[in-house]
Scaffold this motif. Structure first.
Motif, PDB file in Angstrom:
ATOM      1  N   ALA A 186       0.840  -1.187   0.000  1.00 33.98           N
ATOM      2  CA  ALA A 186       0.000   0.000   0.000  1.00 33.98           C
ATOM      3  C   ALA A 186       0.877   1.241   0.000  1.00 33.98           C
ATOM      4  O   ALA A 186       2.075   1.183   0.342  1.00 33.98           O
ATOM      5  CB  ALA A 186      -0.936   0.006   1.209  1.00 33.98           C
ATOM      6  N   MET A 187       0.271   2.377  -0.369  1.00 32.99           N
ATOM      7  CA  MET A 187       1.011   3.629  -0.520  1.00 32.99           C
ATOM      8  C   MET A 187       0.397   4.798   0.249  1.00 32.99           C
ATOM      9  O   MET A 187       0.988   5.867   0.313  1.00 32.99           O
ATOM     10  CB  MET A 187       1.052   4.026  -2.009  1.00 32.99           C
ATOM     11  N   HIS A 188      -0.807   4.648   0.786  1.00 32.73           N
ATOM     12  CA  HIS A 188      -1.533   5.770   1.372  1.00 32.73           C
ATOM     13  C   HIS A 188      -1.009   6.134   2.765  1.00 32.73           C
ATOM     14  O   HIS A 188      -0.263   5.371   3.380  1.00 32.73           O
ATOM     15  CB  HIS A 188      -3.027   5.426   1.447  1.00 32.73           C
ATOM     16  N   ASP A 189      -1.418   7.306   3.254  1.00 30.37           N
ATOM     17  CA  ASP A 189      -1.060   7.700   4.614  1.00 30.37           C
ATOM     18  C   ASP A 189      -1.605   6.664   5.605  1.00 30.37           C
ATOM     19  O   ASP A 189      -2.765   6.260   5.514  1.00 30.37           O
ATOM     20  CB  ASP A 189      -1.655   9.074   4.942  1.00 30.37           C
ATOM     21  N   ALA A 192       1.258   1.566   6.650  1.00 33.26           N
ATOM     22  CA  ALA A 192       1.977   0.534   7.404  1.00 33.26           C
ATOM     23  C   ALA A 192       1.066  -0.137   8.425  1.00 33.26           C
ATOM     24  O   ALA A 192       1.049  -1.365   8.554  1.00 33.26           O
ATOM     25  CB  ALA A 192       3.200   1.134   8.085  1.00 33.26           C
ATOM     26  N   GLY A 193       0.285   0.664   9.144  1.00 34.90           N
ATOM     27  CA  GLY A 193      -0.644   0.087  10.111  1.00 34.90           C
ATOM     28  C   GLY A 193      -1.721  -0.730   9.455  1.00 34.90           C
ATOM     29  O   GLY A 193      -2.111  -1.796   9.957  1.00 34.90           O
ATOM     30  N   ASP A 194      -2.218  -0.255   8.306  1.00 35.45           N
ATOM     31  CA  ASP A 194      -3.283  -0.983   7.607  1.00 35.45           C
ATOM     32  C   ASP A 194      -2.783  -2.299   7.026  1.00 35.45           C
ATOM     33  O   ASP A 194      -3.480  -3.316   7.069  1.00 35.45           O
ATOM     34  CB  ASP A 194      -3.880  -0.109   6.502  1.00 35.45           C
ATOM     35  N   VAL A 195      -1.571  -2.288   6.477  1.00 33.99           N
ATOM     36  CA  VAL A 195      -1.003  -3.531   5.939  1.00 33.99           C
ATOM     37  C   VAL A 195      -0.770  -4.532   7.068  1.00 33.99           C
ATOM     38  O   VAL A 195      -1.056  -5.733   6.927  1.00 33.99           O
ATOM     39  CB  VAL A 195       0.300  -3.246   5.170  1.00 33.99           C
ATOM     40  N   GLY A 196      -0.282  -4.057   8.204  1.00 38.62           N
ATOM     41  CA  GLY A 196      -0.087  -4.947   9.340  1.00 38.62           C
ATOM     42  C   GLY A 196      -1.392  -5.565   9.806  1.00 38.62           C
ATOM     43  O   GLY A 196      -1.458  -6.769  10.080  1.00 38.62           O
ATOM     44  N   ALA A 197      -2.446  -4.745   9.898  1.00 33.93           N
ATOM     45  CA  ALA A 197      -3.751  -5.250  10.326  1.00 33.93           C
ATOM     46  C   ALA A 197      -4.311  -6.235   9.310  1.00 33.93           C
ATOM     47  O   ALA A 197      -4.901  -7.263   9.679  1.00 33.93           O
ATOM     48  CB  ALA A 197      -4.716  -4.090  10.537  1.00 33.93           C
ATOM     49  N   LEU A 198      -4.137  -5.939   8.022  1.00 33.40           N
ATOM     50  CA  LEU A 198      -4.611  -6.845   6.963  1.00 33.40           C
ATOM     51  C   LEU A 198      -3.948  -8.209   7.096  1.00 33.40           C
ATOM     52  O   LEU A 198      -4.619  -9.252   7.045  1.00 33.40           O
ATOM     53  CB  LEU A 198      -4.324  -6.221   5.602  1.00 33.40           C
ATOM     54  N   LEU A 199      -2.630  -8.222   7.259  1.00 32.52           N
ATOM     55  CA  LEU A 199      -1.927  -9.499   7.346  1.00 32.52           C
ATOM     56  C   LEU A 199      -2.272 -10.251   8.621  1.00 32.52           C
ATOM     57  O   LEU A 199      -2.367 -11.491   8.615  1.00 32.52           O
ATOM     58  CB  LEU A 199      -0.425  -9.265   7.257  1.00 32.52           C
ATOM     59  N   ASP A 200      -2.490  -9.540   9.713  1.00 31.95           N
ATOM     60  CA  ASP A 200      -2.920 -10.204  10.942  1.00 31.95           C
ATOM     61  C   ASP A 200      -4.284 -10.869  10.743  1.00 31.95           C
ATOM     62  O   ASP A 200      -4.521 -11.988  11.220  1.00 31.95           O
ATOM     63  CB  ASP A 200      -2.993  -9.206  12.096  1.00 31.95           C
ATOM     64  N   THR A 201      -5.164 -10.169  10.029  1.00 34.51           N
ATOM     65  CA  THR A 201      -6.491 -10.732   9.737  1.00 34.51           C
ATOM     66  C   THR A 201      -6.372 -11.978   8.880  1.00 34.51           C
ATOM     67  O   THR A 201      -6.996 -13.012   9.164  1.00 34.51           O
ATOM     68  CB  THR A 201      -7.366  -9.683   9.032  1.00 34.51           C
ATOM     69  N   LEU A 202      -5.578 -11.889   7.829  1.00 29.37           N
ATOM     70  CA  LEU A 202      -5.391 -13.053   6.958  1.00 29.37           C
ATOM     71  C   LEU A 202      -4.771 -14.221   7.707  1.00 29.37           C
ATOM     72  O   LEU A 202      -5.188 -15.376   7.540  1.00 29.37           O
ATOM     73  CB  LEU A 202      -4.505 -12.678   5.770  1.00 29.37           C
TER      74      LEU A 202
END
Length: 228
Positions: A186-189, A192-202
């Protein structure tokens, strides 16, 4: 296998947030796991046009910087959301792919799932030199344009073209796939937090399905590598 983004990619896109994990490939149906993610995707689509979503807007700007028309070449998350908005559903492909697609839409973040056993050597996200070979899902072969960002392995196979736009059929997850590399970018403001949360969910979903996921890893310019 070692996965990384090249120094050139980090230099050109310092706002990049990326994360990875590995897992098995569950064969059990996942339909009952998808509903909540589809509901979240519908909520995103109802709230604003795709172009107004910060996650999608950031990728459109990145595609423009790569010299691509962002309304002609779209990141995978935008393509999924556009199809979902039009058809109200997505075709079932494979349980793991269906789950990754659902989570990708819910978060508006591209998620790639690659068959680890079809990657030759290491895998790097880098500008192409023009000699790589890309196998479309429809068959045949292509050579990415020099400078185009690809997922390239040691043998010169391009496992994705135009970064998050199009995955190769060579390493697409299919019946018989045993090990999978999952990459979210991802590239948005706040990415990093959103990618971390996404991977934790997966990882939690895959654990429930018995797919033995690894612990997710966030990649940075200072620590860009992940070894499977």
């Amino acid at each position: 296998m070692h996965f990384r983004h090249s120094d050139d990619v980090w230099a050109a896109f310092p706002e990049l947030a990326a994360g990875v994990l590995t897992a098995g490939a569950p064969a059990a149906p996942v339909d009952d796991r998808l509903a909540a993610f589809h509901t979240e995707a519908k909520s995103r689509l109802a709230g604003s046009p795709l172009s107004a979503l910060p996650e999608i807007g950031a990728w459109r700007r990145a595609f423009s910087r790569m010299g691509l028309k962002p309304t002609q070449y779209r990141c995978a998350a935008e393509s999924l959301l556009r199809r979902f908005a039009k058809e109200g559903s997505l075709p079932r492909i494979h349980p793991l792919v269906d789950l990754c697609n659902a989570v990708s839409m819910a978060c508006a973040v591209p998620v790639a799932a690659l068959d680890l056993d079809r990657i030759d050597g290491n895998l790097e996200v880098r500008p192409a030199d023009g000699r790589e070979v890309y196998v479309p899902l429809s068959g045949g072969s292509e050579h990415p344009a020099p400078g185009e960002i690809v997922f390239a392995d040691t043998a010169g196979n391009a496992h994705a073209r135009r970064w998050t736009n199009r995955q190769s059929g060579l390493s697409a997850v299919r019946p018989g796939t045993a090990r999978v590399l999952i990459v979210a970018e991802a590239m948005h403001d706040g990415a990093a937090g959103d990618v971390g949360a996404l991977l934790d969910t997966l990882a939690a979903e895959l654990d429930t399905l018995g797919a033995a996921p690894s612990r997710p890893a966030l990649l940075t310019r200072a620590d860009p590598g992940f070894t499977c």
